[in-house]
Design a protein around this motif. Structure first.
Motif, PDB file in Angstrom:
ATOM      1  N   PRO A 173       0.794  -1.152   0.155  1.00  0.00           N
ATOM      2  CA  PRO A 173      -0.005   0.047   0.041  1.00  0.00           C
ATOM      3  C   PRO A 173       0.568   1.216   0.062  1.00  0.00           C
ATOM      4  O   PRO A 173       0.724   2.224   0.922  1.00  0.00           O
ATOM      5  N   LEU A 174       1.739   1.832  -1.015  1.00  0.00           N
ATOM      6  CA  LEU A 174       2.404   2.820  -1.189  1.00  0.00           C
ATOM      7  C   LEU A 174       2.464   3.038  -2.569  1.00  0.00           C
ATOM      8  O   LEU A 174       2.918   1.810  -3.363  1.00  0.00           O
ATOM      9  N   CYS A 175       2.971   4.180  -3.073  1.00  0.00           N
ATOM     10  CA  CYS A 175       2.541   4.666  -4.330  1.00  0.00           C
ATOM     11  C   CYS A 175       3.539   3.633  -5.282  1.00  0.00           C
ATOM     12  O   CYS A 175       3.081   2.833  -6.181  1.00  0.00           O
ATOM     13  N   CYS A 176       4.836   3.912  -5.226  1.00  0.00           N
ATOM     14  CA  CYS A 176       6.039   3.502  -6.414  1.00  0.00           C
ATOM     15  C   CYS A 176       5.996   1.758  -6.144  1.00  0.00           C
ATOM     16  O   CYS A 176       5.954   1.226  -7.187  1.00  0.00           O
ATOM     17  N   PRO A 177       6.033   1.435  -5.081  1.00  0.00           N
ATOM     18  CA  PRO A 177       5.839  -0.006  -4.950  1.00  0.00           C
ATOM     19  C   PRO A 177       5.009  -0.753  -5.731  1.00  0.00           C
ATOM     20  O   PRO A 177       5.009  -1.764  -6.504  1.00  0.00           O
ATOM     21  N   SER A 178       3.888  -0.224  -5.394  1.00  0.00           N
ATOM     22  CA  SER A 178       2.408  -0.828  -6.155  1.00  0.00           C
ATOM     23  C   SER A 178       2.238  -0.521  -7.712  1.00  0.00           C
ATOM     24  O   SER A 178       1.999  -1.404  -8.221  1.00  0.00           O
ATOM     25  N   ARG A 179       2.759   0.523  -7.990  1.00  0.00           N
ATOM     26  CA  ARG A 179       2.916   0.841  -9.392  1.00  0.00           C
ATOM     27  C   ARG A 179       3.953  -0.069 -10.214  1.00  0.00           C
ATOM     28  O   ARG A 179       3.745  -0.415 -11.337  1.00  0.00           O
ATOM     29  N   SER A 180       5.036  -0.319  -9.329  1.00  0.00           N
ATOM     30  CA  SER A 180       6.105  -1.219  -9.801  1.00  0.00           C
ATOM     31  C   SER A 180       5.477  -2.670 -10.004  1.00  0.00           C
ATOM     32  O   SER A 180       5.842  -3.303 -10.953  1.00  0.00           O
ATOM     33  N   ALA A 181       4.646  -2.959  -9.005  1.00  0.00           N
ATOM     34  CA  ALA A 181       4.212  -4.270  -9.087  1.00  0.00           C
ATOM     35  C   ALA A 181       3.296  -4.443 -10.401  1.00  0.00           C
ATOM     36  O   ALA A 181       3.236  -5.413 -10.880  1.00  0.00           O
ATOM     37  N   ILE A 182       2.417  -3.443 -10.495  1.00  0.00           N
ATOM     38  CA  ILE A 182       1.552  -3.431 -11.791  1.00  0.00           C
ATOM     39  C   ILE A 182       2.331  -3.334 -13.039  1.00  0.00           C
ATOM     40  O   ILE A 182       2.078  -4.395 -14.060  1.00  0.00           O
ATOM     41  N   LEU A 183       3.376  -2.571 -13.081  1.00  0.00           N
ATOM     42  CA  LEU A 183       4.437  -2.729 -14.312  1.00  0.00           C
ATOM     43  C   LEU A 183       5.112  -3.871 -14.685  1.00  0.00           C
ATOM     44  O   LEU A 183       5.411  -4.376 -15.706  1.00  0.00           O
ATOM     45  N   THR A 184       5.418  -4.626 -13.394  1.00  0.00           N
ATOM     46  CA  THR A 184       6.574  -6.085 -13.751  1.00  0.00           C
ATOM     47  C   THR A 184       5.799  -7.157 -13.292  1.00  0.00           C
ATOM     48  O   THR A 184       6.440  -8.360 -13.669  1.00  0.00           O
ATOM     49  N   GLY A 185       4.613  -7.197 -12.634  1.00  0.00           N
ATOM     50  CA  GLY A 185       4.071  -8.373 -12.281  1.00  0.00           C
ATOM     51  C   GLY A 185       4.624  -9.223 -11.057  1.00  0.00           C
ATOM     52  O   GLY A 185       4.792 -10.506 -11.101  1.00  0.00           O
ATOM     53  N   LYS A 186       5.494  -8.518 -10.334  1.00  0.00           N
ATOM     54  CA  LYS A 186       6.221  -9.177  -9.214  1.00  0.00           C
ATOM     55  C   LYS A 186       6.003  -8.482  -8.114  1.00  0.00           C
ATOM     56  O   LYS A 186       5.507  -7.298  -7.704  1.00  0.00           O
ATOM     57  N   TYR A 187       6.206  -9.325  -6.968  1.00  0.00           N
ATOM     58  CA  TYR A 187       5.934  -8.757  -5.578  1.00  0.00           C
ATOM     59  C   TYR A 187       6.832  -8.092  -5.285  1.00  0.00           C
ATOM     60  O   TYR A 187       8.244  -8.110  -5.925  1.00  0.00           O
ATOM     61  N   PRO A 188       6.983  -7.046  -4.339  1.00  0.00           N
ATOM     62  CA  PRO A 188       8.061  -6.011  -4.137  1.00  0.00           C
ATOM     63  C   PRO A 188       9.250  -6.657  -3.837  1.00  0.00           C
ATOM     64  O   PRO A 188      10.488  -6.138  -4.050  1.00  0.00           O
ATOM     65  N   HIS A 189       9.196  -7.622  -2.739  1.00  0.00           N
ATOM     66  CA  HIS A 189      10.470  -8.389  -2.180  1.00  0.00           C
ATOM     67  C   HIS A 189      11.379  -8.984  -3.310  1.00  0.00           C
ATOM     68  O   HIS A 189      12.310  -9.308  -3.021  1.00  0.00           O
ATOM     69  N   ASN A 190      10.843  -9.167  -4.411  1.00  0.00           N
ATOM     70  CA  ASN A 190      11.275  -9.745  -5.598  1.00  0.00           C
ATOM     71  C   ASN A 190      11.859  -9.008  -6.630  1.00  0.00           C
ATOM     72  O   ASN A 190      12.375  -9.576  -7.591  1.00  0.00           O
ATOM     73  N   HIS A 191      11.602  -7.700  -6.575  1.00  0.00           N
ATOM     74  CA  HIS A 191      12.241  -6.878  -7.917  1.00  0.00           C
ATOM     75  C   HIS A 191      12.819  -5.572  -7.376  1.00  0.00           C
ATOM     76  O   HIS A 191      12.697  -4.669  -7.939  1.00  0.00           O
ATOM     77  N   LEU A 192      13.678  -5.553  -6.363  1.00  0.00           N
ATOM     78  CA  LEU A 192      14.369  -4.561  -5.841  1.00  0.00           C
ATOM     79  C   LEU A 192      13.821  -3.214  -5.446  1.00  0.00           C
ATOM     80  O   LEU A 192      14.420  -2.161  -5.782  1.00  0.00           O
ATOM     81  N   VAL A 193      12.621  -3.241  -5.098  1.00  0.00           N
ATOM     82  CA  VAL A 193      12.038  -2.027  -4.625  1.00  0.00           C
ATOM     83  C   VAL A 193      12.937  -1.826  -3.211  1.00  0.00           C
ATOM     84  O   VAL A 193      12.525  -2.342  -2.108  1.00  0.00           O
ATOM     85  N   ARG A 194      13.424  -0.646  -3.279  1.00  0.00           N
ATOM     86  CA  ARG A 194      13.931  -0.014  -1.833  1.00  0.00           C
ATOM     87  C   ARG A 194      13.820   1.405  -1.941  1.00  0.00           C
ATOM     88  O   ARG A 194      13.882   2.232  -2.820  1.00  0.00           O
ATOM     89  N   ASN A 195      13.375   2.182  -0.837  1.00  0.00           N
ATOM     90  CA  ASN A 195      12.979   3.416  -0.773  1.00  0.00           C
ATOM     91  C   ASN A 195      11.763   3.826  -1.626  1.00  0.00           C
ATOM     92  O   ASN A 195      12.113   4.841  -2.137  1.00  0.00           O
ATOM     93  N   ASN A 196      11.164   2.987  -1.827  1.00  0.00           N
ATOM     94  CA  ASN A 196       9.929   3.077  -2.774  1.00  0.00           C
ATOM     95  C   ASN A 196       9.971   3.464  -4.326  1.00  0.00           C
ATOM     96  O   ASN A 196       9.652   4.339  -4.677  1.00  0.00           O
ATOM     97  N   SER A 197      11.087   2.727  -4.528  1.00  0.00           N
ATOM     98  CA  SER A 197      11.283   2.979  -6.260  1.00  0.00           C
ATOM     99  C   SER A 197      11.705   1.515  -6.775  1.00  0.00           C
ATOM    100  O   SER A 197      12.057   0.817  -5.935  1.00  0.00           O
ATOM    101  N   LEU A 198      11.769   1.606  -8.083  1.00  0.00           N
ATOM    102  CA  LEU A 198      12.095   0.452  -8.829  1.00  0.00           C
ATOM    103  C   LEU A 198      13.333   0.776  -9.425  1.00  0.00           C
ATOM    104  O   LEU A 198      13.284   1.462 -10.511  1.00  0.00           O
ATOM    105  N   ASP A 199      14.596   0.453  -8.853  1.00  0.00           N
ATOM    106  CA  ASP A 199      15.840   0.878  -9.460  1.00  0.00           C
ATOM    107  C   ASP A 199      16.114   2.168  -9.760  1.00  0.00           C
ATOM    108  O   ASP A 199      16.533   2.605 -10.618  1.00  0.00           O
TER     109      ASP A 199
END
Length: 425
Positions: free
Chosen positions: A63-89
């Motif tokens: 439930p936070l903007c950038c990790p949730s949008r990254s999940a929409i864009l990549t189809g991955k859970y946040p813990h599996n696609h390098l979301v750190r400090n609410n960003s995707l790389d």
């Protein structure tokens, strides 16, 4: 309330035959379902929901903007696609589509002013006056929840039932907070009326260019929102239904009108679904599944998950907020009246199950190793944490399930649901 609309034109050519499908993803920011967030969206409900599918159990996985949008864009859970400090790389933009999809994709970003800067245009006087202190027309707003918390729960019970960040909230809320939230609630609904108009314009334009019948249109949000629930002022980041449930409406070729689907759909399922529509295989690295077979009767039906993972990593700096010096270090988003919405140890992972049992089990990475468990059949507002009274064998089972969901990746996440469909029954 901001609006991002990604217009995706995908050309799929296989075996010498080319067929074109347009895909429009309309993604709002911070739009809840639990607090009546779709109430102002009359046109959207008619033009998308009535013409296609309404999903009644759609969720974000964080439930936070950038990790949730990254999940929409990549189809991955946040813990599996390098979301750190609410960003995707370090990036959280529509350009991520070019990495996930194919080169035959373009995107258009449409922005509607956020409600905090506030733009409602002709709807300025809807839902009461726009000045602080009035009463917004809400079916289930902060006032109802605030009344439940302050009047029906003792302070002692309240303190032991929720994690510490909830316990630091002031109950009952101050009048200054109540006035602020009432105004914010009203402004959000006024802004949504403008969003509703924009959805109508997009659909009308597709009709004008003779592409509407050849276009899949998705309407959803990155996560929910709260405005005073459990005496927290205004934000997201929490594990409760008001922050993790999102609207999801879809119309398009082969989708029968006025369908309601109850299977749980996650933000990580959007990218696989769009790939599926475009004629591509779901990427092996994606945790989510295509829900096209649920919508289109011509597709081969598959088994579907009954439970899923929700997780969040808290934010907070190791220094005291100068505006709120008494709250101590490690907290963030302290407003108004110095009630804080986040902290470095507001870090949790949950199993949410929607089978014969309607349960949520959450573990916190804090000094208390706090656990919250809710039976949403008997307690839909999640007022009573039953972690200390539920059968211990259920806690063990849900803990084991949580470990599985946290450790899976890619296709393994998709096969878990098929192996354990009876979980929670």
């Amino acid at each position: 309330m901001k609006l991002a609309a990604f217009l995706l034109l995908i050309v799929s050519c296989r075996f010498g035959h080319c067929s074109r499908r347009n895909i429009v993803l309309i993604l709002t920011d911070d739009q809840d379902v639990e607090l009546g967030g779709m109430t102002p969206m009359k046109k959207t409900l008619t033009l998308i929901g009535d013409k296609g599918v309404t999903f009644t159990n759609a969720f974000t996985v964080t439930p936070l903007c950038c990790p949730s949008r990254s999940a929409i864009l990549t189809g991955k859970y946040p813990h599996n696609h390098l979301v750190r400090n609410n960003s995707l790389d370090g990036n959280c933009s529509s350009a991520q589509w070019q990495k996930v999809m194919e080169p035959q994709v373009f995107s258009v970003y449409l922005k509607n002013q956020g409600y905090q800067t506030f733009y409602a245009g002709k709807y300025l006087n809807q839902y009461g006056h726009s000045t602080v202190g009035g009463t917004a027309h809400v079916p289930m707003g902060w006032d109802h929840w605030h009344g439940l918390v302050s009047d029906e729960l003792s302070l002692f019970r309240w303190e032991i039932d929720k994690h510490w960040l909830l316990r630091q909230a002031r109950t009952p809320m101050k009048n200054t907070s109540i006035a602020f939230l009432d105004n914010a609630f009203r402004r959000r609904w006024q802004t949504l009326l403008s969003v509703d108009d924009l959805v109508e314009k997009v659909i009308n334009k597709l009709g004008e260019v003779k592409e509407l019948n050849n276009t899949y249109i998705f309407y959803t949000s990155d996560h929910g929102y709260h405005t005073g629930q459990f005496s927290l002022p205004i934000d997201k980041r929490q594990l409760y239904e008001f922050d993790i449930r999102v609207p999801l409406l879809v119309r398009g070729p082969g989708i029968k009108p006025k369908q309601t689907i109850k299977e749980p759909i996650l933000s990580i399922d959007l990218a696989p679904t769009i790939l599926n529509i475009a004629g591509y295989d779901v990427l092996e690295s994606m945790d989510g599944s295509s829900f096209l077979p649920l919508m289109d009767s011509s597709q081969n039906k598959t088994s579907w998950r009954t439970d899923f993972l929700v997780e969040y990593t808290g934010e907070g700096e190791d220094k005291t907020d100068p505006v709120c010096p008494n709250v101590g270090p490690g907290v963030a988003e302290c407003f108004p009246d110095c009630v804080c919405e986040d902290a470095f140890n507001n870090t949790y992972a949950c199993v949410r199950t929607l089978s014969k049992s309607n349960l949520q089990y959450c573990e916190f990475a804090d000094s208390e190793f706090f656990v919250e468990v809710y039976n949403l059949t008997s307690d839909p507002h999640q007022l009573t944490n039953i972690a200390k009274t539920v059968d211990p064998s259920l806690l063990v089972k849900m803990n084991q399930r949580l470990i599985k969901l946290e450790s899976c990746s890619g296709n393994d996440c998709r096969t878990i649901k098929r192996e354990d469909d009876g979980f929670g029954s």
